[in-house]
Scaffold this motif. Structure first.
Motif, PDB file in Angstrom:
ATOM      1  N   ALA A 146      -2.388   5.731   8.514  1.00  0.00           N
ATOM      2  CA  ALA A 146      -1.088   5.299   9.035  1.00  0.00           C
ATOM      3  C   ALA A 146      -1.014   3.776   8.992  1.00  0.00           C
ATOM      4  CB  ALA A 146      -0.895   5.798  10.464  1.00  0.00           C
ATOM      5  N   ASN A 147       0.185   3.251   9.109  1.00  0.00           N
ATOM      6  CA  ASN A 147       0.349   1.798   9.213  1.00  0.00           C
ATOM      7  C   ASN A 147      -0.014   1.349  10.622  1.00  0.00           C
ATOM      8  OD1 ASN A 147       1.394   1.171   6.569  1.00  0.00           O
ATOM      9  ND2 ASN A 147       3.317   2.137   7.182  1.00  0.00           N
ATOM     10  N   ASP A 185      -7.890   4.452   9.407  1.00  0.00           N
ATOM     11  CA  ASP A 185      -8.672   5.510   8.757  1.00  0.00           C
ATOM     12  C   ASP A 185      -9.104   6.583   9.755  1.00  0.00           C
ATOM     13  OD1 ASP A 185     -10.813   4.350  10.135  1.00  0.00           O
ATOM     14  OD2 ASP A 185     -11.529   3.259   8.388  1.00  0.00           O
ATOM     15  N   TYR A 186      -9.010   6.263  11.050  1.00  0.00           N
ATOM     16  CA  TYR A 186      -9.367   7.262  12.068  1.00  0.00           C
ATOM     17  C   TYR A 186      -8.701   6.893  13.391  1.00  0.00           C
ATOM     18  CZ  TYR A 186     -12.155  11.266  13.480  1.00  0.00           C
ATOM     19  OH  TYR A 186     -12.542  12.542  13.857  1.00  0.00           O
ATOM     20  N   ILE A 187      -8.189   7.891  14.072  1.00  0.00           N
ATOM     21  CA  ILE A 187      -7.624   7.721  15.408  1.00  0.00           C
ATOM     22  C   ILE A 187      -8.319   8.717  16.325  1.00  0.00           C
ATOM     23  CG2 ILE A 187      -5.551   7.851  16.843  1.00  0.00           C
ATOM     24  CD1 ILE A 187      -3.908   7.127  14.370  1.00  0.00           C
ATOM     25  N   ASP A 188      -8.778   8.227  17.461  1.00  0.00           N
ATOM     26  CA  ASP A 188      -9.549   9.069  18.376  1.00  0.00           C
ATOM     27  C   ASP A 188      -9.195   8.707  19.808  1.00  0.00           C
ATOM     28  OD1 ASP A 188     -11.330  10.986  19.197  1.00  0.00           O
ATOM     29  OD2 ASP A 188     -13.095  10.073  18.278  1.00  0.00           O
ATOM     30  N   VAL A 189      -9.637   9.523  20.747  1.00  0.00           N
ATOM     31  CA  VAL A 189      -9.506   9.208  22.163  1.00  0.00           C
ATOM     32  C   VAL A 189     -10.883   9.287  22.804  1.00  0.00           C
ATOM     33  CG1 VAL A 189      -7.120   9.989  22.375  1.00  0.00           C
ATOM     34  CG2 VAL A 189      -8.977  11.626  22.745  1.00  0.00           C
ATOM     35  N   GLY A 248      -9.690   1.044  11.213  1.00  0.00           N
ATOM     36  CA  GLY A 248      -9.125   0.922   9.879  1.00  0.00           C
ATOM     37  C   GLY A 248      -9.471  -0.415   9.267  1.00  0.00           C
ATOM     38  N   GLU A 249      -8.622  -0.883   8.352  1.00  0.00           N
ATOM     39  CA  GLU A 249      -8.873  -2.135   7.632  1.00  0.00           C
ATOM     40  C   GLU A 249      -7.613  -2.996   7.625  1.00  0.00           C
ATOM     41  OE1 GLU A 249     -10.014  -3.567   3.072  1.00  0.00           O
ATOM     42  OE2 GLU A 249     -10.797  -1.676   3.850  1.00  0.00           O
TER      43      GLU A 249
END
Length: 311
Positions: free
Chosen positions: A174-175, A198-202, A34-35
């Protein structure tokens, strides 16, 4: 500051669930991108202005399946569930920016490690959130905590609450908070980098590439490249698409041996590398994954394995 301690669970370190059924523990890496954004006017803690506007990539190795210390419908707490935590920052050109604080934390390197924990909360009427934390304390003069915190804005950030919770993956907004709390001789305190994901991954196979971008789901992760027992001396690098060099060779179809003919006794029955195998080293060198010297080492070892009858 640890979210677990903030909620009053700091004294739970070392507790275990009595009578818990045996569970399979899987090592999985969570990747959050994210940023970094400026802290809100009413933020409780100061932030790092030098990081504003930078992209971030936060990674943590989690021992999924660790028995819960507390397992309630509203929240779940796990101790000893984090192996390491790491965060990287990038500018608009994609260049790494080095911040004025450490960015990698591991159970093997963090001195005076006291605890690691994972906390999931899903209270009705409140935003979902989860945190991964590591804490060290020399019990004399230095206390140190590091936390990754993800908090729901709109869409759910927890895909499953059954058993060990599963974080939702994909383009999730998300925060995010990266918090460091360092107190030396009762001086210091908490500083937080606030961000928007901006992206969540495993990363299931632990090769450094998230599953969404990983075209080789279960990589051959041996340290160096070898062909049928012959070592090339070249590191088994992982490419941007999550495939190791060994994966790329394994994807090549074996070349058919020459069919028998009445002239076979006068002809060598040698079957060399396939066209695909020959192209692997050239392509990797052109892409800058390996040097031209390493490409030559791969070709020489590959040909040797074929000539010796191993390949």
């Amino acid at each position: 500051m640890s979210v677990v301690r903030k909620l009053g669970f700091g004294l739970l370190t070392g507790l275990v669930s009595l009578g818990a059924a045996a569970q399979v523990v899987d090592e999985t890496r969570v990747i959050i991108t994210g940023e970094i954004v400026p802290a809100a006017i009413d933020a409780e803690y100061p932030d790092f202005p030098v990081l504003h506007g930078l992209k971030f990539k936060a990674m943590a190795t989690e021992l999924r399946g660790t028995p819960a210390v507390f397992d309630f419908p509203e929240f779940k707490l796990y101790e000893g569930s984090v192996v390491d935590m790491e965060i990287e920052f990038y500018d608009d050109n994609g260049d790494v920016v080095t911040p004025p604080f450490p960015t990698f934390f591991s159970v093997d390197t963090l001195p005076n490690l006291e605890s690691t924990s994972t906390f999931y909360q899903f209270l009705q009427g409140f935003p979902e959130f989860y945190s991964l934390s590591m804490k060290s304390d020399d019990l004399v003069s230095r206390e140190f905590d590091v936390d990754f915190i993800v908090q729901q804005i709109e869409e759910s950030i927890i895909a499953s609450r059954t058993g060990y919770p599963t974080a939702a993956i994909g383009p999730i907004v998300a925060n995010f908070e990266f918090a460091i709390n360092e107190v030396i001789n009762q001086e210091g305190g908490l500083t937080v980098a606030y961000g928007i994901t901006d992206y969540i991954d495993v990363d299931t196979d632990m090769d450094g590439v998230g599953d969404a971008l990983d075209t080789c789901a279960f990589s051959d992760a041996r340290t160096t490249v070898s062909f049928d027992g012959l070592e090339s001396g070249v590191d088994n690098y992982t490419t941007d698409n999550g495939c190791t060099i060994m994966d790329l060779y394994a994807a090549c179809e074996p070349q058919e041996e020459e069919r028998y003919s009445r002239f076979s006794r006068f002809q060598p029955r040698y079957s060399g590398p396939s066209y695909c195998e020959k192209q692997v080293s050239y392509t990797l060198a052109e892409q800058g994954v390996i040097t031209f010297q390493e490409a030559r080492m791969l070709r020489d070892t590959l040909y040797l394995s074929k000539r010796s009858g191993r390949g």
